[in-house]
Scaffold this active site. Structure first.
Site, short mmCIF file in Angstrom:
data_model
loop_
_atom_site.label_atom_id
_atom_site.label_comp_id
_atom_site.label_asym_id
_atom_site.label_seq_id
_atom_site.Cartn_x
_atom_site.Cartn_y
_atom_site.Cartn_z
N GLY A 72 0.88 -1.29 -0.10
CA GLY A 72 -0.04 -0.05 0.08
C GLY A 72 0.87 1.36 0.09
O GLY A 72 0.46 2.30 -0.59
N THR A 73 2.00 1.26 0.91
CA THR A 73 2.60 2.43 0.88
C THR A 73 3.28 2.75 -0.45
O THR A 73 3.29 3.96 -0.93
CB THR A 73 3.81 2.34 1.87
OG1 THR A 73 3.15 1.94 3.12
CG2 THR A 73 4.75 3.58 2.19
N GLN A 181 -7.55 -0.83 3.45
CA GLN A 181 -8.16 -1.39 4.21
C GLN A 181 -9.60 -2.09 4.01
O GLN A 181 -10.22 -3.05 4.57
CB GLN A 181 -8.61 -0.61 5.46
CG GLN A 181 -7.37 -0.31 6.33
CD GLN A 181 -7.05 -1.22 7.15
OE1 GLN A 181 -7.55 -2.50 7.50
NE2 GLN A 181 -5.83 -1.12 7.65
N SER A 201 -3.08 -3.95 -0.67
CA SER A 201 -2.07 -4.63 -0.07
C SER A 201 -2.37 -5.87 0.48
O SER A 201 -3.21 -6.17 1.35
CB SER A 201 -1.75 -3.83 1.20
OG SER A 201 -0.58 -4.23 1.90
N ALA A 202 -1.57 -7.04 0.28
CA ALA A 202 -2.08 -8.40 0.63
C ALA A 202 -2.21 -8.64 1.93
O ALA A 202 -3.05 -9.52 2.24
CB ALA A 202 -1.12 -9.40 -0.29
N THR A 239 12.73 -7.10 -10.42
CA THR A 239 12.33 -8.49 -10.64
C THR A 239 10.91 -8.72 -9.86
O THR A 239 11.00 -8.25 -8.45
CB THR A 239 13.20 -9.54 -10.38
OG1 THR A 239 14.59 -9.26 -11.15
CG2 THR A 239 12.74 -11.04 -10.51
N CYS A 328 1.68 1.50 12.11
CA CYS A 328 3.27 2.23 12.02
C CYS A 328 3.38 2.85 13.78
O CYS A 328 4.55 2.78 14.12
CB CYS A 328 3.54 3.24 11.26
SG CYS A 328 2.10 4.22 10.69
N1 PLP Z 1 -3.25 2.65 3.90
C1 PLP Z 1 -3.79 2.00 4.91
C2 PLP Z 1 -4.97 2.75 5.16
C3 PLP Z 1 -3.15 1.26 5.81
O1 PLP Z 1 -3.88 0.89 6.84
C4 PLP Z 1 -2.05 0.68 5.35
C5 PLP Z 1 -1.26 -0.36 6.37
O2 PLP Z 1 -1.26 -0.02 7.70
C6 PLP Z 1 -1.11 1.19 4.37
C7 PLP Z 1 -1.77 1.96 3.42
C8 PLP Z 1 0.04 0.84 4.02
O3 PLP Z 1 0.20 -0.51 3.38
P1 PLP Z 1 1.56 -1.32 3.57
O4 PLP Z 1 1.55 -2.00 4.86
O5 PLP Z 1 1.09 -2.79 2.45
O6 PLP Z 1 2.52 -0.34 3.00
#
Ligand code: PLP
Length: 387
Positions: A72-73, A181, A201-202, A239, A328
């Site tokens: 996701g990030t 989410q 995000s898996a 890759t 985080c």
């Molecule tokens: N966006 C949201 C709403 C999230 O809850 C999270 C993870 O906590 C992320 C983005 C980040 O995803 P990733 O952990 O795959 O980088």
């Protein structure tokens, strides 16, 4: 870990057995580099393209609009930064309760004077104020990206993507939604939603960590964020994380197939927990007033007490994993920007419990016993009150 009660599923979820099985098979058998043109490479490539098809089917979009990333990030960073760099976006409208990977990206772009950064107001229930979004969009004709999450990771509030998409369309604004989410927990039909970009995000839906995807509407021509290879049709060099991608697809397939059953189970756990928490005086909740909310997230405001500052630690020692904010910050137990924005629990302690279909009502009973032991006065007050 044996015998622990895991209630931090918005931070991450345990991998399901069927996902582990397909990943193990792939680890043993699929070793070619997907970019190689020989049979081993082609076999690996086929697995990736099948996974892409699974994601595209789930979203009802074209396979050419899905790009695998590290999660996701990365997806959110790519979408936001490349929209500014490549699409001429000069203004971004977002909200104060986005995940830090969106919020901090926007703050750094604004600090570098690359964008005008505006935040839409929130309603008391935690949803965005749709009228304020309209008002902000109407204030200027400069090219604008609206970046608003679907489901909030801390309070579970769900914004109306269809409504936001329509508002954006009226003002020709681009629309990105952090759907990390809600992917795997809601149905999506991108032919019905005016969305230009979204992210997944898996590890949020019982797949592996470190793999995700972004959706980019075909006509939005951004260039790669990661350079140095032609992977992902020149959109993301490096890759491919083939085992992660295979696991992601399996997890998404299972999530889609079992969605109703899982949501019913998770929803029942949330409801039961809310009822049980009623015996602790002055407990309140964040996000429950919203029109739609994630079943998996329960954000609880506990009253101030001599134990409240260390509540998470007490739960942890008792074998219960929960969190104080987003993933985080859960380790460090620092305050949450989301709860501060809502200003719902000054002085008290807010805990996010988040559930999966692997949890049970019996586990909630165990958590309640621990909480009652931590708040004995609060319980007797309630009993007095109800006499
Ligand atoms: N966006 C949201 C709403 C999230 O809850 C999270 C993870 O906590 C992320 C983005 C980040 O995803 P990733 O952990 O795959 O980088």
């Amino acid at each position: 870990m044996a015998n622990r009660i895991y209630l931090d599923n918005a931070a991450t979820t345990p991998i399901c057995d069927d996902v582990i099985e397909v990943m193990s098979q792939a680890l043993k058998n699929v070793y070619g580099n997907p970019s190689s043109i020989h049979a081993d490479g082609r076999s690996a490539r086929t697995q990736i393209e099948n996974a892409r098809k699974t994601v595209a089917n789930y979203l009802n979009c074209s396979i050419g609009e899905i790009f695998f990333t590290s999660g996701g990030t990365e997806s959110n960073n790519t979408i936001i930064k490349c929209s500014v760099r490549d699409l001429g976006v000069e203004r971004i409208i977002s909200s104060p309760i986005e995940h830090h990977c969106v919020l901090h990206t926007l703050e750094s772009l604004a600090k570098g004077k690359r964008i005008i950064f505006q935040q839409v107001k929130l309603q008391d229930n935690g949803e965005i104020d749709y009228d304020h979004l309209k008002e902000l969009l109407g204030q200027s004709d400069i090219k604008t990206l609206v970046s608003l999450m679907h489901a909030n990771n801390e309070i579970g509030v769900i914004n109306d993507l269809k409504r936001i998409g329509e508002i954006c369309k009226e003002d020709s604004a681009l629309f990105h939604s952090d759907t990390v989410q809600s992917i795997g927990y809601r149905k999506f039909d991108l032919t019905e939603l005016n969305i230009d970009f979204l992210s997944g995000s898996a590890h949020k839906f019982h797949g592996p960590k470190g793999v995700g995807f972004m959706y980019k509407r075909g006509e939005q021509h951004i260039k790669p964020y990661m350079e140095g290879g032609a992977q992902e049709r020149n959109m993301r060099a490096g890759t491919e994380n083939i085992y992660g991608i295979i696991g992601l697809a399996k997890a998404l397939e299972s999530a889609a197939e079992n969605m109703e059953e899982r949501i019913a189970k998770i929803g029942a756990i949330k409801k039961y927990f809310i009822e049980q928490l009623g015996c602790i005086a002055k407990v309140s909740f964040n996000g429950l007033e919203a029109k739609e909310q994630m079943e998996k997230v329960l954000s609880v405001n506990f009253p101030e007490s001599d134990k409240s500052a260390m509540l998470l630690l007490h739960l942890d020692i008792a074998g219960i994993s929960a969190s104080g904010g987003s993933a985080c910050s859960s380790g460090s137990d620092v305050g949450s920007h989301v709860i501060s924005s809502l200003n719902n629990n000054p002085g008290g302690k807010t805990i996010r419990f988040s559930f999966s279909h692997k949890n049970s009502l019996e586990e909630i009973d165990v958590v309640m016993e621990k909480l009652k032991a931590l708040y004995p006065n609060a319980i007797s007050q309630t009993l007095e009150h109800t006499k």
